[in-house]
Design a protein around this motif. Structure first.
Motif, PDB file in Angstrom:
ATOM      1  N   LEU A 224       0.819  -1.218   0.000  1.00 43.39           N
ATOM      2  CA  LEU A 224       0.000   0.000   0.000  1.00 43.39           C
ATOM      3  C   LEU A 224       0.847   1.260   0.000  1.00 43.39           C
ATOM      4  O   LEU A 224       0.412   2.311  -0.471  1.00 43.39           O
ATOM      5  N   ILE A 225       2.052   1.185   0.579  1.00 37.09           N
ATOM      6  CA  ILE A 225       2.888   2.361   0.777  1.00 37.09           C
ATOM      7  C   ILE A 225       4.164   2.236  -0.040  1.00 37.09           C
ATOM      8  O   ILE A 225       4.808   1.182  -0.054  1.00 37.09           O
ATOM      9  N   ASP A 226       4.536   3.321  -0.696  1.00 37.47           N
ATOM     10  CA  ASP A 226       5.815   3.400  -1.391  1.00 37.47           C
ATOM     11  C   ASP A 226       6.903   3.530  -0.323  1.00 37.47           C
ATOM     12  O   ASP A 226       7.008   4.559   0.350  1.00 37.47           O
ATOM     13  N   ASP A 227       7.724   2.493  -0.160  1.00 40.26           N
ATOM     14  CA  ASP A 227       8.707   2.463   0.932  1.00 40.26           C
ATOM     15  C   ASP A 227       9.646   3.662   0.892  1.00 40.26           C
ATOM     16  O   ASP A 227       9.895   4.313   1.914  1.00 40.26           O
ATOM     17  N   ALA A 228      10.199   3.936  -0.271  1.00 42.19           N
ATOM     18  CA  ALA A 228      11.167   5.033  -0.382  1.00 42.19           C
ATOM     19  C   ALA A 228      10.511   6.375  -0.081  1.00 42.19           C
ATOM     20  O   ALA A 228      11.095   7.233   0.601  1.00 42.19           O
ATOM     21  N   ALA A 229       9.297   6.554  -0.579  1.00 44.06           N
ATOM     22  CA  ALA A 229       8.582   7.807  -0.319  1.00 44.06           C
ATOM     23  C   ALA A 229       8.285   7.964   1.170  1.00 44.06           C
ATOM     24  O   ALA A 229       8.367   9.076   1.713  1.00 44.06           O
ATOM     25  N   LEU A 230       7.952   6.862   1.828  1.00 47.35           N
ATOM     26  CA  LEU A 230       7.665   6.942   3.264  1.00 47.35           C
ATOM     27  C   LEU A 230       8.914   7.341   4.045  1.00 47.35           C
ATOM     28  O   LEU A 230       8.852   8.187   4.941  1.00 47.35           O
ATOM     29  N   LEU A 231      10.034   6.743   3.732  1.00 47.82           N
ATOM     30  CA  LEU A 231      11.271   7.076   4.448  1.00 47.82           C
ATOM     31  C   LEU A 231      11.629   8.548   4.265  1.00 47.82           C
ATOM     32  O   LEU A 231      12.018   9.234   5.220  1.00 47.82           O
ATOM     33  N   THR A 232      11.487   9.054   3.054  1.00 51.13           N
ATOM     34  CA  THR A 232      11.766  10.469   2.801  1.00 51.13           C
ATOM     35  C   THR A 232      10.806  11.356   3.567  1.00 51.13           C
ATOM     36  O   THR A 232      11.209  12.374   4.164  1.00 51.13           O
ATOM     37  N   ALA A 233       9.522  10.982   3.582  1.00 48.94           N
ATOM     38  CA  ALA A 233       8.520  11.782   4.287  1.00 48.94           C
ATOM     39  C   ALA A 233       8.769  11.777   5.796  1.00 48.94           C
ATOM     40  O   ALA A 233       8.606  12.803   6.467  1.00 48.94           O
ATOM     41  N   LEU A 234       9.173  10.638   6.332  1.00 44.98           N
ATOM     42  CA  LEU A 234       9.449  10.559   7.771  1.00 44.98           C
ATOM     43  C   LEU A 234      10.621  11.450   8.157  1.00 44.98           C
ATOM     44  O   LEU A 234      10.630  12.035   9.250  1.00 44.98           O
ATOM     45  N   ASP A 235      11.582  11.564   7.288  1.00 44.82           N
ATOM     46  CA  ASP A 235      12.713  12.451   7.564  1.00 44.82           C
ATOM     47  C   ASP A 235      12.266  13.905   7.712  1.00 44.82           C
ATOM     48  O   ASP A 235      12.951  14.703   8.358  1.00 44.82           O
ATOM     49  N   ARG A 236      11.102  14.219   7.136  1.00 46.08           N
ATOM     50  CA  ARG A 236      10.563  15.591   7.202  1.00 46.08           C
ATOM     51  C   ARG A 236       9.492  15.724   8.285  1.00 46.08           C
ATOM     52  O   ARG A 236       8.804  16.746   8.347  1.00 46.08           O
ATOM     53  N   ASN A 237       9.306  14.651   9.110  1.00 48.40           N
ATOM     54  CA  ASN A 237       8.254  14.636  10.136  1.00 48.40           C
ATOM     55  C   ASN A 237       6.868  14.768   9.516  1.00 48.40           C
ATOM     56  O   ASN A 237       5.960  15.352  10.093  1.00 48.40           O
ATOM     57  N   HIS A 238       6.701  14.206   8.342  1.00 51.35           N
ATOM     58  CA  HIS A 238       5.452  14.390   7.601  1.00 51.35           C
ATOM     59  C   HIS A 238       5.141  13.109   6.809  1.00 51.35           C
ATOM     60  O   HIS A 238       5.353  13.091   5.594  1.00 51.35           O
ATOM     61  N   PRO A 239       4.722  12.019   7.455  1.00 46.86           N
ATOM     62  CA  PRO A 239       4.257  11.879   8.841  1.00 46.86           C
ATOM     63  C   PRO A 239       5.397  11.836   9.858  1.00 46.86           C
ATOM     64  O   PRO A 239       6.569  11.769   9.493  1.00 46.86           O
ATOM     65  N   GLY A 240       4.977  11.813  11.124  1.00 52.56           N
ATOM     66  CA  GLY A 240       5.966  11.817  12.186  1.00 52.56           C
ATOM     67  C   GLY A 240       6.411  10.442  12.619  1.00 52.56           C
ATOM     68  O   GLY A 240       7.513  10.283  13.154  1.00 52.56           O
ATOM     69  N   HIS A 241       5.561   9.433  12.403  1.00 58.82           N
ATOM     70  CA  HIS A 241       5.919   8.073  12.822  1.00 58.82           C
ATOM     71  C   HIS A 241       5.106   7.077  12.002  1.00 58.82           C
ATOM     72  O   HIS A 241       3.990   7.377  11.563  1.00 58.82           O
ATOM     73  N   ALA A 242       5.686   5.917  11.798  1.00 58.87           N
ATOM     74  CA  ALA A 242       4.988   4.837  11.090  1.00 58.87           C
ATOM     75  C   ALA A 242       5.130   3.551  11.878  1.00 58.87           C
ATOM     76  O   ALA A 242       6.237   3.174  12.261  1.00 58.87           O
ATOM     77  N   VAL A 243       4.005   2.908  12.131  1.00 61.26           N
ATOM     78  CA  VAL A 243       3.970   1.578  12.727  1.00 61.26           C
ATOM     79  C   VAL A 243       3.619   0.617  11.605  1.00 61.26           C
ATOM     80  O   VAL A 243       2.524   0.687  11.035  1.00 61.26           O
ATOM     81  N   LEU A 244       4.543  -0.266  11.274  1.00 58.83           N
ATOM     82  CA  LEU A 244       4.392  -1.131  10.107  1.00 58.83           C
ATOM     83  C   LEU A 244       4.396  -2.591  10.532  1.00 58.83           C
ATOM     84  O   LEU A 244       5.346  -3.063  11.159  1.00 58.83           O
ATOM     85  N   ASP A 245       3.335  -3.292  10.148  1.00 60.12           N
ATOM     86  CA  ASP A 245       3.220  -4.714  10.483  1.00 60.12           C
ATOM     87  C   ASP A 245       3.322  -5.599   9.254  1.00 60.12           C
ATOM     88  O   ASP A 245       3.458  -6.812   9.379  1.00 60.12           O
ATOM     89  N   VAL A 246       3.255  -4.993   8.069  1.00 62.06           N
ATOM     90  CA  VAL A 246       3.249  -5.756   6.820  1.00 62.06           C
ATOM     91  C   VAL A 246       4.229  -5.120   5.847  1.00 62.06           C
ATOM     92  O   VAL A 246       4.411  -3.902   5.822  1.00 62.06           O
ATOM     93  N   PHE A 247       4.840  -5.977   4.993  1.00 58.95           N
ATOM     94  CA  PHE A 247       5.942  -5.520   4.160  1.00 58.95           C
ATOM     95  C   PHE A 247       5.910  -6.222   2.816  1.00 58.95           C
ATOM     96  O   PHE A 247       5.313  -7.295   2.663  1.00 58.95           O
ATOM     97  N   ARG A 248       6.561  -5.625   1.838  1.00 62.40           N
ATOM     98  CA  ARG A 248       6.626  -6.217   0.507  1.00 62.40           C
ATOM     99  C   ARG A 248       7.363  -7.546   0.533  1.00 62.40           C
ATOM    100  O   ARG A 248       7.015  -8.475  -0.197  1.00 62.40           O
ATOM    101  N   THR A 249       8.398  -7.638   1.347  1.00 60.66           N
ATOM    102  CA  THR A 249       9.139  -8.880   1.529  1.00 60.66           C
ATOM    103  C   THR A 249       9.072  -9.256   2.998  1.00 60.66           C
ATOM    104  O   THR A 249       9.403  -8.440   3.867  1.00 60.66           O
ATOM    105  N   GLU A 250       8.606 -10.462   3.281  1.00 63.04           N
ATOM    106  CA  GLU A 250       8.532 -10.943   4.667  1.00 63.04           C
ATOM    107  C   GLU A 250       9.211 -12.297   4.770  1.00 63.04           C
ATOM    108  O   GLU A 250       8.994 -13.151   3.908  1.00 63.04           O
ATOM    109  N   PRO A 251      10.026 -12.507   5.829  1.00 55.13           N
ATOM    110  CA  PRO A 251      10.383 -11.531   6.861  1.00 55.13           C
ATOM    111  C   PRO A 251      11.111 -10.321   6.267  1.00 55.13           C
ATOM    112  O   PRO A 251      11.785 -10.434   5.229  1.00 55.13           O
TER     113      PRO A 251
END
Length: 306
Positions: A224-251
């Motif tokens: 659902l989430i673009d991983d790279a975009a999320l990491l960049t956005a988190l660096d800007r506090n926008h969003p401020g935090h992400a709780v992630l339980d599911v991933f493109r590759t698991e484990p």
């Protein structure tokens, strides 16, 4: 009724007793001639040689009952012509409610703002739940349960789904109102399925719509989430935090940047487990319905993918 347990061998010891107790009339087995089976109980990872199961020989199977809620790893199988049903398990729903509520409350109360370091941090009182806006993306069985629970705690909850189908007690925004749903989401809970329409739904542009400092809780699908975009956005506090339980590759690979990012919390796909004791009752009901030629529960729409 003869049923093939088409699931990884490691699941047999937990599931076989539960299925037999819930449906004593079935003959449940792990092998046999394909045309001898009336139904299949299926989970990804079968066959265990890594090949994709060929459903073509199961000419007499009236239903394929998935053990899991997500069916993206089976619904695209071109050999599957039998009716497919996803698992909607009361225990799974309760687990998802508890997970999402727990992490939403942690974000809402700012529980991580108080390190035990001898500093008296008065003045960081959180707002009341009624002043905190929460958006739930995905208003299926799980989304409705989570939204109702959070609304019951007093949160200002809205839902979003592609269809915008009404839900009693919860305002639901429709597909073209996604921007509005995100703009209000101080806490965003993602419970959408994996479909072509939802993959990378939260890209850089849409993540930028969230309020500054928002918390994203993704317990739906890692795509659902673009991983790279999320990491960049988190660096800007926008969003401020992400709780992630599911991933493109698991484990999740040990070297993935989510593990080390200070604004990410990784949990190992534990938000909602399918529990044999309760899920077996749902499977049993569908097996009986199939044999009586009655409408099946939670039948998958192949066009929608869930």
């Amino acid at each position: 009724m003869r049923v093939l347990f088409a699931a990884p061998a490691r699941l047999w010891d937990d599931w076989a007793p539960a299925l037999r107790a819930a449906c004593p009339e079935i003959e449940l087995t792990r092998d046999g001639a394909p045309d001898s089976f009336d139904a299949l109980i299926y989970a990804p990872g079968y066959p265990e040689d890594g090949t994709e199961l060929d459903f073509s020989p199961f000419v007499n199977a009236r239903v394929v009952q998935s053990l899991w809620a997500g069916v993206e790893r089976i619904v695209t199988n071109p050999t599957l012509t039998q009716p497919l049903c996803r698992m909607v398990d009361p225990g799974l729903a309760q687990g998802m409610v508890e997970y999402c509520t727990g992490w939403a409350m942690r974000a809402h109360l700012g529980m991580d703002n108080y390190p035990q370091d001898g500093v008296w941090r008065q003045g960081m009182t959180p707002p009341l739940a009624s002043d905190r806006e929460v958006t739930v993306l995905g208003m299926g069985e799980l989304g409705r349960a989570v939204a109702a629970t959070l609304a019951g705690l007093g949160f200002d909850v809205a839902g979003w789904s592609q269809s915008g189908r009404p839900v009693e007690g919860i305002p639901v925004l429709a597909g073209d109102q996604l921007e509005l749903a995100l703009a209000r989401a101080e806490i965003l809970i993602c419970l959408l399925p994996d479909t072509p329409e939802t993959r990378n739904l939260l890209d850089a542009d849409r993540l930028a719509l969230l309020p500054e400092g928002a918390t994203v809780i993704n317990a739906g699908r890692g795509t659902l989430i673009d991983d790279a975009a999320l990491l960049t956005a988190l660096d800007r506090n926008h969003p401020g935090h992400a709780v992630l339980d599911v991933f493109r590759t698991e484990p999740l690979p040990p070297d993935h940047p989510f593990w080390s990012h200070p604004r990410v919390t990784v949990t190992p796909h534990i938000a909602a487990e399918t529990r044999p004791a309760t899920a077996a009752l749902v499977a049993a009901e569908n097996l009986r319905r199939a044999m009586r030629d009655e409408a099946l529960l939670y039948r998958v729409d192949r066009m929608r993918g869930y």
